[in-house]
Scaffold this active site. Structure first.
Site, PDB file in Angstrom:
ATOM      1  N   THR A 116       0.832  -1.209   0.000  1.00 13.40           N
ATOM      2  CA  THR A 116       0.000   0.000   0.000  1.00 13.40           C
ATOM      3  C   THR A 116       0.864   1.254   0.000  1.00 13.40           C
ATOM      4  O   THR A 116       0.614   2.189  -0.763  1.00 13.40           O
ATOM      5  CB  THR A 116      -0.940  -0.014   1.226  1.00 13.40           C
ATOM      6  OG1 THR A 116      -1.733  -1.201   1.170  1.00 13.40           O
ATOM      7  CG2 THR A 116      -1.862   1.186   1.231  1.00 13.40           C
ATOM      8  N   HIS A 159      -3.352 -10.929  -4.202  1.00 11.89           N
ATOM      9  CA  HIS A 159      -3.616 -12.364  -4.168  1.00 11.89           C
ATOM     10  C   HIS A 159      -5.046 -12.712  -4.564  1.00 11.89           C
ATOM     11  O   HIS A 159      -5.277 -13.570  -5.404  1.00 11.89           O
ATOM     12  CB  HIS A 159      -3.321 -12.922  -2.775  1.00 11.89           C
ATOM     13  CG  HIS A 159      -1.923 -12.674  -2.365  1.00 11.89           C
ATOM     14  ND1 HIS A 159      -0.899 -13.533  -2.688  1.00 11.89           N
ATOM     15  CD2 HIS A 159      -1.372 -11.650  -1.707  1.00 11.89           C
ATOM     16  CE1 HIS A 159       0.237 -13.033  -2.227  1.00 11.89           C
ATOM     17  NE2 HIS A 159      -0.026 -11.888  -1.640  1.00 11.89           N
TER      18      HIS A 159
HETATM   19  P1  GDP Z   1       1.211  -3.827   3.029  1.00 15.21           P
HETATM   20  O1  GDP Z   1       0.556  -4.685   4.061  1.00 15.21           O
HETATM   21  O2  GDP Z   1       2.165  -4.622   2.192  1.00 15.21           O
HETATM   22  O3  GDP Z   1       0.258  -3.015   2.210  1.00 15.21           O
HETATM   23  O4  GDP Z   1       2.165  -2.812   3.820  1.00 15.21           O
HETATM   24  P2  GDP Z   1       1.929  -1.285   4.191  1.00 15.21           P
HETATM   25  O5  GDP Z   1       2.175  -0.406   3.034  1.00 15.21           O
HETATM   26  O6  GDP Z   1       0.633  -1.147   4.899  1.00 15.21           O
HETATM   27  O7  GDP Z   1       3.136  -1.041   5.190  1.00 15.21           O
HETATM   28  C1  GDP Z   1       3.282  -1.798   6.383  1.00 15.21           C
HETATM   29  C2  GDP Z   1       4.118  -1.017   7.392  1.00 15.21           C
HETATM   30  O8  GDP Z   1       5.440  -0.809   6.895  1.00 15.21           O
HETATM   31  C3  GDP Z   1       3.555   0.355   7.687  1.00 15.21           C
HETATM   32  O9  GDP Z   1       3.717   0.635   9.056  1.00 15.21           O
HETATM   33  C4  GDP Z   1       4.443   1.283   6.869  1.00 15.21           C
HETATM   34  O10 GDP Z   1       4.545   2.573   7.428  1.00 15.21           O
HETATM   35  C5  GDP Z   1       5.766   0.570   6.897  1.00 15.21           C
HETATM   36  N1  GDP Z   1       6.586   0.866   5.706  1.00 15.21           N
HETATM   37  C6  GDP Z   1       6.181   0.772   4.423  1.00 15.21           C
HETATM   38  N2  GDP Z   1       7.187   1.152   3.611  1.00 15.21           N
HETATM   39  C7  GDP Z   1       8.227   1.470   4.391  1.00 15.21           C
HETATM   40  C8  GDP Z   1       9.559   1.932   4.139  1.00 15.21           C
HETATM   41  O11 GDP Z   1       9.981   2.146   3.021  1.00 15.21           O
HETATM   42  N3  GDP Z   1      10.363   2.128   5.227  1.00 15.21           N
HETATM   43  C9  GDP Z   1       9.939   1.915   6.491  1.00 15.21           C
HETATM   44  N4  GDP Z   1      10.801   2.125   7.475  1.00 15.21           N
HETATM   45  N5  GDP Z   1       8.683   1.490   6.771  1.00 15.21           N
HETATM   46  C10 GDP Z   1       7.842   1.274   5.734  1.00 15.21           C
HETATM   47 MG    MG Z   2      -1.834  -2.976   2.232  1.00 13.38          MG
END
Ligand code: GDP
Ligand code: MG
Length: 372
Positions: A96, A139
């Site tokens: 996301t 997915h």
């Molecule tokens: P999804 O479940 O794959 O959609 O993951 P999300 O985009 O919701 O991110 C999950 C967590 O990882 C969140 O708390 C984000 O803030 C954190 N996050 C995402 N990208 C990064 C990044 O590039 N660096 C860091 N440190 N945290 C990240």
């Molecule tokens: Mg997500």
């Protein structure tokens, strides 16, 4: 060469398909004891009999089969189209966040649209070129679509967190992409973290056949931080490089067809469906069938909910006007004649109802005998 003949073809239509004078067929029919005129339609058996008599091979196509025709386009009519990309990866690895960062970049470039996600898919522009992103969770989309034989993705962006490495859903994503024959661009995310180890991610992925180009493999890798907005431009440029390799093309100047990405029933607006066009151009007013529903496009909305009048290959668009709610992954297709769209939709729902009834009956009878 097998000639495909639509069910119920007339004598004149068959002659046209076989590229012979209609009088030849009329003559043969007369000799076979079934005199027919040019405009009369022929039974399946008769079509096969005449073709056999002429030493030709035909396949009589039902409406259903006709609808799943792979469309033929003259190579001269094909024009380049935008790549359609799905972001996949393990939960919390940053799918996301990556999509958000990408949209932000597209907007920061001064291009219209892309900030809000209204319709489950969005487009961004980079260096004057467009990329379409399917936003629905990777997915589920993949599984539902593939179950229906739908192909809605040209490229998978696999997000892997550099601190966490390869995880179960990473592997699942790789399997989905491979089964669908879709190339994988790897976005190694969270490289801003102190414990990030992007090289370990590369190493781990080799075990699953995902190998960086610089190591002699076929996969493009980009290090990014979705949070700090690092490497996003490079990721988009890499997606375009991968797209160039695929030489994606489509004919925009024909009736539209493509797939349903998602659909729902809206209280005020009725059936609302997000379509992804993969061939032709969809217009307001077009008659179409989508799975078991049909209708005329009453209104079309772009990615920010703005009204649009047409949508070409690789464009996502939300439409109003369908008779019911189609399923994600259903194929849609525009018909010149609304009646054909309705007939096909109705014959499909009838078939589904009969199948459903048969299932119920079958089970009931068996249960009955079991208990007696
Ligand atoms: P999804 O479940 O794959 O959609 O993951 P999300 O985009 O919701 O991110 C999950 C967590 O990882 C969140 O708390 C984000 O803030 C954190 N996050 C995402 N990208 C990064 C990044 O590039 N660096 C860091 N440190 N945290 C990240
Ligand atoms: Mg997500």
């Amino acid at each position: 060469d097998v000639v495909k003949v639509p069910q119920g073809a007339t004598v004149a239509e068959l002659a046209d398909l076989l590229d012979i004078p209609a009088s030849d067929i009329v003559k043969r029919l007369f000799l076979l004891g079934t005199p027919l005129t040019m405009t009369q339609s022929m039974s399946d058996e008769l079509i096969e009999l005449v073709a056999d008599d002429l030493g030709r091979e035909v396949k009589v196509m039902t409406k259903e089969e006709e609808n799943s025709f792979t469309f033929y386009d003259d190579p001269a009519d094909l024009l380049p189209r935008a790549p359609v990309v799905t972001v996949m990866g393990h939960v919390d690895h940053g799918k996301t966040s990556t999509l958000d960062a990408i949209r932000h970049t597209g907007v920061a470039e001064g291009e219209a649209g892309g900030i809000t996600q209204h319709i489950g898919a969005s487009q961004v522009k980079i260096n004057g070129r467009t990329i379409t992103f399917v936003d629905t969770p990777g997915h589920e989309t993949f599984t539902a679509m593939r179950a229906r034989g739908a192909k809605v993705t040209d490229i998978v962006v696999l997000v892997v967190a550099a601190d966490d490495g390869v995880m179960p859903q990473t592997i699942e994503s790789i399997n989905h992409a491979k089964a669908a024959g879709v190339p994988i661009v790897v976005a190694v995310n969270k490289i801003d973290r102190d414990d990030a180890n992007p090289d370990r991610v590369r190493q781990e992925l080799t075990e699953y056949g995902v190998i960086p180009e610089e190591w002699g493999g076929e996969n493009m890798f980009v290090n990014i931080s979705a949070k700090k907005n690092m490497g996003i431009d490079e990721l988009l440029e890499t997606i375009l490089l991968q797209a160039d390799v695929l030489e994606l093309k489509a004919n925009p100047n024909t009736f539209a067809s493509g797939y349903v990405l998602e659909a729902k029933l809206d209280r005020g607006r009725g059936s609302v469906a997000t379509l992804l066009v993969n061939r032709g151009t969809l217009h307001v007013g077009d008659a179409l069938v989508a799975g078991m529903s049909y209708g005329r496009v009453r209104a079309m909305l772009g990615q920010n909910g703005q009204p649009v009048t047409e949508a070409g290959p690789s464009d996502p668009v939300e439409i109003l006007g369908l008779s019911s709610v189609p399923a994600a992954g259903d194929e849609f297709r525009v018909f010149q004649d609304e009646r054909d769209a309705r007939d096909l939709a109705e014959s499909r729902s009838l078939k589904a109802r009969i199948e459903e009834q048969n299932k119920v009956k079958h089970v009931t009878l068996e249960n009955l005998f079991d208990t007696m």
